[in-house]
Design a protein around this motif. Structure first.
Motif, PDB file in Angstrom:
ATOM      1  N   ASN A 200      12.346  31.463   3.937  1.00  0.00           N
ATOM      2  CA  ASN A 200      13.737  31.591   3.513  1.00  0.00           C
ATOM      3  C   ASN A 200      13.782  32.130   2.094  1.00  0.00           C
ATOM      4  N   ILE A 201      14.808  32.915   1.794  1.00  0.00           N
ATOM      5  CA  ILE A 201      15.049  33.349   0.412  1.00  0.00           C
ATOM      6  C   ILE A 201      16.528  33.168   0.141  1.00  0.00           C
ATOM      7  N   LYS A 202      16.836  32.572  -0.994  1.00  0.00           N
ATOM      8  CA  LYS A 202      18.265  32.427  -1.295  1.00  0.00           C
ATOM      9  C   LYS A 202      18.526  32.576  -2.786  1.00  0.00           C
ATOM     10  N   ALA A 203      19.698  33.096  -3.085  1.00  0.00           N
ATOM     11  CA  ALA A 203      20.141  33.137  -4.479  1.00  0.00           C
ATOM     12  C   ALA A 203      20.680  31.764  -4.834  1.00  0.00           C
ATOM     13  N   TYR A 204      20.639  31.429  -6.096  1.00  0.00           N
ATOM     14  CA  TYR A 204      21.259  30.172  -6.550  1.00  0.00           C
ATOM     15  C   TYR A 204      21.743  30.378  -7.983  1.00  0.00           C
ATOM     16  N   GLY A 205      22.593  29.499  -8.419  1.00  0.00           N
ATOM     17  CA  GLY A 205      23.099  29.586  -9.798  1.00  0.00           C
ATOM     18  C   GLY A 205      23.772  30.920 -10.077  1.00  0.00           C
ATOM     19  N   VAL A 206      24.371  31.519  -9.070  1.00  0.00           N
ATOM     20  CA  VAL A 206      24.935  32.867  -9.240  1.00  0.00           C
ATOM     21  C   VAL A 206      26.075  32.833 -10.277  1.00  0.00           C
ATOM     22  N   ALA A 207      25.925  33.639 -11.296  1.00  0.00           N
ATOM     23  CA  ALA A 207      26.898  33.743 -12.403  1.00  0.00           C
ATOM     24  C   ALA A 207      27.038  32.457 -13.216  1.00  0.00           C
ATOM     25  N   THR A 208      26.194  31.465 -12.940  1.00  0.00           N
ATOM     26  CA  THR A 208      26.311  30.196 -13.677  1.00  0.00           C
ATOM     27  C   THR A 208      24.959  29.671 -14.158  1.00  0.00           C
ATOM     28  N   HIS A 209      23.873  30.381 -13.893  1.00  0.00           N
ATOM     29  CA  HIS A 209      22.567  29.797 -14.213  1.00  0.00           C
ATOM     30  C   HIS A 209      22.408  29.594 -15.718  1.00  0.00           C
ATOM     31  N   ARG A 210      21.816  28.451 -16.089  1.00  0.00           N
ATOM     32  CA  ARG A 210      21.716  28.055 -17.505  1.00  0.00           C
ATOM     33  C   ARG A 210      20.804  28.958 -18.335  1.00  0.00           C
ATOM     34  N   HIS A 211      20.038  29.816 -17.675  1.00  0.00           N
ATOM     35  CA  HIS A 211      19.223  30.757 -18.454  1.00  0.00           C
ATOM     36  C   HIS A 211      20.004  31.976 -18.923  1.00  0.00           C
ATOM     37  N   THR A 212      21.217  32.136 -18.402  1.00  0.00           N
ATOM     38  CA  THR A 212      22.021  33.301 -18.784  1.00  0.00           C
ATOM     39  C   THR A 212      22.257  33.372 -20.301  1.00  0.00           C
ATOM     40  N   PRO A 213      22.746  32.296 -20.931  1.00  0.00           N
ATOM     41  CA  PRO A 213      22.988  32.410 -22.385  1.00  0.00           C
ATOM     42  C   PRO A 213      21.700  32.593 -23.184  1.00  0.00           C
ATOM     43  N   GLU A 214      20.613  32.023 -22.688  1.00  0.00           N
ATOM     44  CA  GLU A 214      19.330  32.181 -23.414  1.00  0.00           C
ATOM     45  C   GLU A 214      18.883  33.653 -23.378  1.00  0.00           C
ATOM     46  N   ILE A 215      19.005  34.278 -22.218  1.00  0.00           N
ATOM     47  CA  ILE A 215      18.617  35.691 -22.116  1.00  0.00           C
ATOM     48  C   ILE A 215      19.569  36.544 -22.948  1.00  0.00           C
ATOM     49  N   GLU A 216      20.864  36.245 -22.858  1.00  0.00           N
ATOM     50  CA  GLU A 216      21.848  37.027 -23.627  1.00  0.00           C
ATOM     51  C   GLU A 216      21.571  36.917 -25.127  1.00  0.00           C
ATOM     52  N   ASP A 217      21.246  35.722 -25.585  1.00  0.00           N
ATOM     53  CA  ASP A 217      20.944  35.557 -27.019  1.00  0.00           C
ATOM     54  C   ASP A 217      19.754  36.422 -27.427  1.00  0.00           C
ATOM     55  N   GLN A 218      18.692  36.355 -26.626  1.00  0.00           N
ATOM     56  CA  GLN A 218      17.470  37.077 -27.011  1.00  0.00           C
ATOM     57  C   GLN A 218      17.678  38.593 -26.963  1.00  0.00           C
ATOM     58  N   LEU A 219      18.388  39.059 -25.946  1.00  0.00           N
ATOM     59  CA  LEU A 219      18.647  40.501 -25.867  1.00  0.00           C
ATOM     60  C   LEU A 219      19.580  40.917 -26.999  1.00  0.00           C
ATOM     61  N   GLY A 220      20.521  40.027 -27.332  1.00  0.00           N
ATOM     62  CA  GLY A 220      21.442  40.299 -28.444  1.00  0.00           C
ATOM     63  C   GLY A 220      20.697  40.437 -29.763  1.00  0.00           C
ATOM     64  N   TYR A 221      19.728  39.566 -30.021  1.00  0.00           N
ATOM     65  CA  TYR A 221      18.952  39.677 -31.270  1.00  0.00           C
ATOM     66  C   TYR A 221      18.199  41.014 -31.289  1.00  0.00           C
ATOM     67  N   ALA A 222      17.742  41.449 -30.115  1.00  0.00           N
ATOM     68  CA  ALA A 222      16.947  42.690 -30.056  1.00  0.00           C
ATOM     69  C   ALA A 222      17.783  43.914 -30.416  1.00  0.00           C
ATOM     70  N   CYS A 223      19.068  43.919 -29.997  1.00  0.00           N
ATOM     71  CA  CYS A 223      19.847  45.144 -30.233  1.00  0.00           C
ATOM     72  C   CYS A 223      20.916  44.962 -31.315  1.00  0.00           C
ATOM     73  N   GLY A 224      21.013  43.731 -31.870  1.00  0.00           N
ATOM     74  CA  GLY A 224      21.923  43.508 -32.986  1.00  0.00           C
ATOM     75  C   GLY A 224      23.392  43.474 -32.596  1.00  0.00           C
ATOM     76  N   GLN A 225      23.675  43.159 -31.359  1.00  0.00           N
ATOM     77  CA  GLN A 225      25.075  42.987 -30.950  1.00  0.00           C
ATOM     78  C   GLN A 225      25.151  41.983 -29.800  1.00  0.00           C
ATOM     79  N   GLU A 226      26.340  41.451 -29.563  1.00  0.00           N
ATOM     80  CA  GLU A 226      26.480  40.496 -28.454  1.00  0.00           C
ATOM     81  C   GLU A 226      26.251  41.199 -27.129  1.00  0.00           C
ATOM     82  N   VAL A 227      25.591  40.498 -26.233  1.00  0.00           N
ATOM     83  CA  VAL A 227      25.254  41.098 -24.946  1.00  0.00           C
ATOM     84  C   VAL A 227      25.756  40.187 -23.827  1.00  0.00           C
TER      85      VAL A 227
END
Ligand code: NDP
Ligand code: X2W
Length: 346
Positions: A200-227
């Motif tokens: 079986n394969i399934k998506a989970y945490g769609v649009a709500t997964h707690r890693h979203t803000p962590e990834i956004e923060d790190q990508l934001g630091y890389a490009c110097g703007q909110e992502v």
């Protein structure tokens, strides 16, 4: 030789830490922390350590542990490290937290996405995000490390060079990620039962997964703007491994060589990041059991997008291996000490 203690040694990430640290020539593990197995032999909980570890499991008394060891790893559920750590502990031992407690700089954002109150916000600013290839110099001086999440490690490292070089539009990033079930930990949970996960394969945490803000923060630091990103994780029927496939719009027409040069600029000298040859796709099997991150990309001239791919072992580069790499930097050891495992195949 330094002494290390692991709070949460009986979890999957803790077990992996014990495995790696037993092969580390500068470290002795002096404390195998547990909540459920106190006074039981660690090797009775984890038979892979039979005849290798004689110690019994200890409690999670971080203050007592700080008197005995030089470095404390917390491989415990979200919130625990923040509730235990204090100034006295940090003045005696370095702390590497594998949970998310110190990864997000905005405490309100952490509390919103994790649904818990942060018990020691006074240490958030001080904590260094332990993505070694990007924050190496700060890690060397740190006494508290926020060890990155597994999906954020693979996602950020796959995308970072293109963002840093301004080749992609930061607000068009879509990340599709897949993880083996060890990512969910050892605790019994119905969605992770064999019959639920197998075939079986399934998506989970769609649009709500707690890693979203962590990834956004790190990508934001890389490009110097909110992502803002779309991040969709999937649970797949295997034990270990994370595969990331990320998409973004290119800001201009670029050649293979230009994009490759961006990856090489940041990763050519990195021991643990392998930029694969043209058209070779990363595979989880080819990093399994190792601290490697395999990355690659493909330009799609038709859609003017680039597809960025990465694979890690969630328990090694996604957790314990990266924690050991952080420890090596903090104590001035060779960064790769204890991390020389070659991926297992097949
Ligand atoms: N699994 C993974 O791939 C990754 C995990 N992480 C993070 O690492 C941490 C551990 O994850 P993982 O190993 O998967 O989880 P597990 O559920 O496998 O292990 C959790 C560990 O924490 C201990 N524990 C649970 N509650 C408490 C408590 N209240 N006090 C003290 N100890 C407690 C458990 O002890 P016992 O079993 O003895 O009760 C066990 O040793 C988490 O924060 C996770 O997000 C980070 C990256 C990847
Ligand atoms: C498959 C699975 O369930 N994975 C976990 C993420 C792994 C993890 O432990 O999260 P950290 O990296 O933040 O510590 C999840 O989606 O919650």
């Amino acid at each position: 030789m330094i002494k290390a203690g692991i709070i949460g040694a009986t979890g999957y990430a803790g077990n992996e830490l014990a495995r790696l640290l037993l092969g580390h020539k500068e470290v002795e593990v002096a404390w195998y922390g547990s909540r459920s197995y106190i006074d039981q032999k660690y090797a009775d909980v984890y038979q892979n350590f039979f005849k290798l570890v004689d110690a019994k499991c200890m409690d999670d008394n971080m203050a007592a542990l700080a008197d005995e060891v030089d470095v404390i790893f917390t491989a415990t559920p979200q919130g625990l490290c923040a509730s235990l750590v204090n100034e006295e502990i940090l003045s005696k031992a370095k702390v590497i937290d594998l949970s998310a407690d110190f990864r997000i700089k905005d405490v309100k954002k952490y509390e919103k996405w994790y649904g818990i109150e942060h018990k020691s916000p006074q240490f958030i600013d001080e904590a260094v995000y332990g993505l070694c290839e990007i924050n190496r110099e700060d890690i060397k001086k740190a006494r508290l490390i926020a060890n990155p999440g597994c999906y954020p490690t693979c996602s950020t490292l796959s995308i970072y060079p293109l963002l840093k070089e301004g080749l992609i539009d930061p607000n068009t990033i879509i990340i599709d990620a897949k993880s083996g079930t060890s990512g969910a930990g050892r605790g019994a949970k119905v969605p992770n039962l064999y019959c639920e996960v197998n075939e079986n394969i399934k998506a989970y945490g769609v649009a709500t997964h707690r890693h979203t803000p962590e990834i956004e923060d790190q990508l934001g630091y890389a490009c110097g703007q909110e992502v803002m990103i779309n991040f969709t994780p999937h649970l797949i029927p295997m034990n270990r491994g994370i595969l990331v496939t990320a998409y973004a719009s290119l800001k201009k027409e670029v050649s293979y060589e230009e994009v490759r040069a961006a990856y090489d600029k940041y990763y050519a000298d990195e021991t643990f990041i392998r930029v694969l040859d043209k058209d070779v796709c990363p595979q989880t099997k080819c990093v399994e059991g190792s601290n490697y991150v395999d990355v690659n990309f493909k330009i799609d001239p038709r859609t003017k997008r680039v597809i960025m791919m990465g694979a890690i072992d969630n328990l090694v580069k996604g957790a314990a291996g990266q924690a050991v790499q952080n420890m090596n930097l903090m104590f001035g050891f060779d960064e790769a000490e204890g991390l020389h495992q070659i991926p297992m195949l097949p």
